[in-house]
Scaffold this motif. Structure first.
Motif, PDB file in Angstrom:
ATOM      1  N   LEU A 205       0.834  -1.213   0.066  1.00 22.72           N
ATOM      2  CA  LEU A 205      -0.140   0.173   0.112  1.00 22.72           C
ATOM      3  C   LEU A 205       0.851   1.379  -0.044  1.00 22.72           C
ATOM      4  CD1 LEU A 205      -2.741  -1.054   2.789  1.00 22.72           C
ATOM      5  CD2 LEU A 205      -2.894  -1.156  -0.074  1.00 22.72           C
TER       6      LEU A 205
ATOM      7  N   LEU B 188       0.319   4.824   1.473  1.00 23.51           N
ATOM      8  CA  LEU B 188      -0.193   5.682   2.501  1.00 23.51           C
ATOM      9  C   LEU B 188       0.196   7.249   2.375  1.00 23.51           C
ATOM     10  CD1 LEU B 188       0.002   2.618   3.580  1.00 23.51           C
ATOM     11  CD2 LEU B 188      -1.559   3.653   5.430  1.00 23.51           C
TER      12      LEU B 188
ATOM     13  N   THR C 215       3.041   3.611  12.010  1.00 19.55           N
ATOM     14  CA  THR C 215       2.867   2.618  11.193  1.00 19.55           C
ATOM     15  C   THR C 215       4.041   1.782  11.291  1.00 19.55           C
ATOM     16  OG1 THR C 215       1.261   3.984   9.974  1.00 19.55           O
ATOM     17  CG2 THR C 215       2.177   1.947   8.922  1.00 19.55           C
TER      18      THR C 215
ATOM     19  N   HIS D 139       5.051  -1.832   1.464  1.00 16.92           N
ATOM     20  CA  HIS D 139       4.320  -0.601   1.788  1.00 16.92           C
ATOM     21  C   HIS D 139       5.003   0.653   2.044  1.00 16.92           C
ATOM     22  CE1 HIS D 139       1.246  -3.692   2.793  1.00 16.92           C
ATOM     23  NE2 HIS D 139       2.162  -4.066   3.700  1.00 16.92           N
TER      24      HIS D 139
ATOM     25  N   ASP E  48      -3.167   4.595  -2.117  1.00 17.04           N
ATOM     26  CA  ASP E  48      -4.199   3.594  -1.766  1.00 17.04           C
ATOM     27  C   ASP E  48      -5.210   4.224  -0.662  1.00 17.04           C
ATOM     28  OD1 ASP E  48      -3.552   1.341  -3.449  1.00 17.04           O
ATOM     29  OD2 ASP E  48      -1.631   1.682  -2.523  1.00 17.04           O
ATOM     30  N   THR E  49      -4.447   4.957   0.181  1.00 19.64           N
ATOM     31  CA  THR E  49      -5.083   5.671   1.437  1.00 19.64           C
ATOM     32  C   THR E  49      -4.805   6.985   1.612  1.00 19.64           C
ATOM     33  OG1 THR E  49      -5.612   3.451   2.418  1.00 19.64           O
ATOM     34  CG2 THR E  49      -5.536   5.474   3.910  1.00 19.64           C
ATOM     35  N   VAL E  50      -5.490   7.852   1.705  1.00 15.41           N
ATOM     36  CA  VAL E  50      -5.084   9.306   2.042  1.00 15.41           C
ATOM     37  C   VAL E  50      -5.746   9.770   3.259  1.00 15.41           C
ATOM     38  CG1 VAL E  50      -4.970  11.964   1.192  1.00 15.41           C
ATOM     39  CG2 VAL E  50      -4.494   9.845  -0.310  1.00 15.41           C
ATOM     40  N   SER E  51      -5.084  10.370   4.354  1.00 15.34           N
ATOM     41  CA  SER E  51      -5.551  10.946   5.387  1.00 15.34           C
ATOM     42  C   SER E  51      -5.159  12.367   5.219  1.00 15.34           C
ATOM     43  CB  SER E  51      -5.149  10.365   6.689  1.00 15.34           C
ATOM     44  OG  SER E  51      -5.670   8.868   6.784  1.00 15.34           O
TER      45      SER E  51
END
Length: 200
Positions: A34, A36, A52, A159, A176-179
């Motif tokens: 992933l 991130l 993480t 990752h 894949d993931t955004v904060s």
């Protein structure tokens, strides 16, 4: 409305929620490395990235950390994680408003990036944290196309976590993931200095 009725209604709602969650879990069958991205103006992006890394190391995975921007002062995360075999590469020039030397900062960024590229090509490394990478792209210290290509071409199961404000749209699109971490309140704005063990 009786307590028994309330309890039954609660159970029904929770059962419906459980069924929805179970369906979503059942559909999530793919495994992959992933990407991130932790961005936004709020505090906690690097902290979340290090969380993480710590989680991965706790599960026995191999992680590596590249810190752009940061200086050579004490780093609690580095103090801990290096004891568990996590390699760190630190730009160690401090903030750009301190150095005020673009050529030196660019040279330092390029030097650190070469090690980052080695991590991103190493199949033995399960997770790479690229802390404050976004600044290197917005300042044009690193070539965006090269950075995106290296991340895209990394080992399939690796990752990558990227932190920093103002993340480039192309990196956001690739993630894949955004904060997006936003500011509600910050102690520094009230005249409180950064606290060891909490802020650094």
């Amino acid at each position: 409305m009786t307590e028994d009725y309330k309890a039954k209604r609660h159970q029904q709602r929770q059962q419906q929620l459980k069924e929805q969650v179970d369906q979503a879990v059942a559909k999530a069958t793919d495994d992959k490395g992933l990407l991130l991205v932790l961005t936004g103006n709020g505090k906690g992006k690097s902290t979340a990235g290090f969380g993480t890394v710590t989680r991965a190391v706790g599960h026995g995975y191999k992680a590596a950390v590249v810190q752009f921007i940061k200086g050579d002062w004490a780093c609690g995360e580095r103090n801990l994680l290096q004891q568990h075999g996590v390699p760190f590469v630190v730009m160690a020039t401090g903030f750009t408003w301190d150095t005020q030397d673009k050529a030196a900062d660019m040279a330092a960024a390029q030097s650190v990036w070469q090690q980052a590229k080695a991590f991103l090509a190493d199949e033995r490394i399960d997770l790479v944290l690229l802390d404050e990478l976004t600044y290197m792209l917005s300042y044009h210290y690193l070539d965006l196309d090269e950075v995106l290509a290296c991340i895209r071409q990394r080992p399939a199961g690796q990752h990558v976590v990227v932190t920093g404000r103002n993340c480039h749209r192309r990196l956001l699109d690739m993630a894949d993931t955004v904060s997006d971490i936003q500011v509600v309140k910050h102690a520094f704005d009230a005249g409180i200095r950064a606290q060891q063990g909490v802020d650094w």
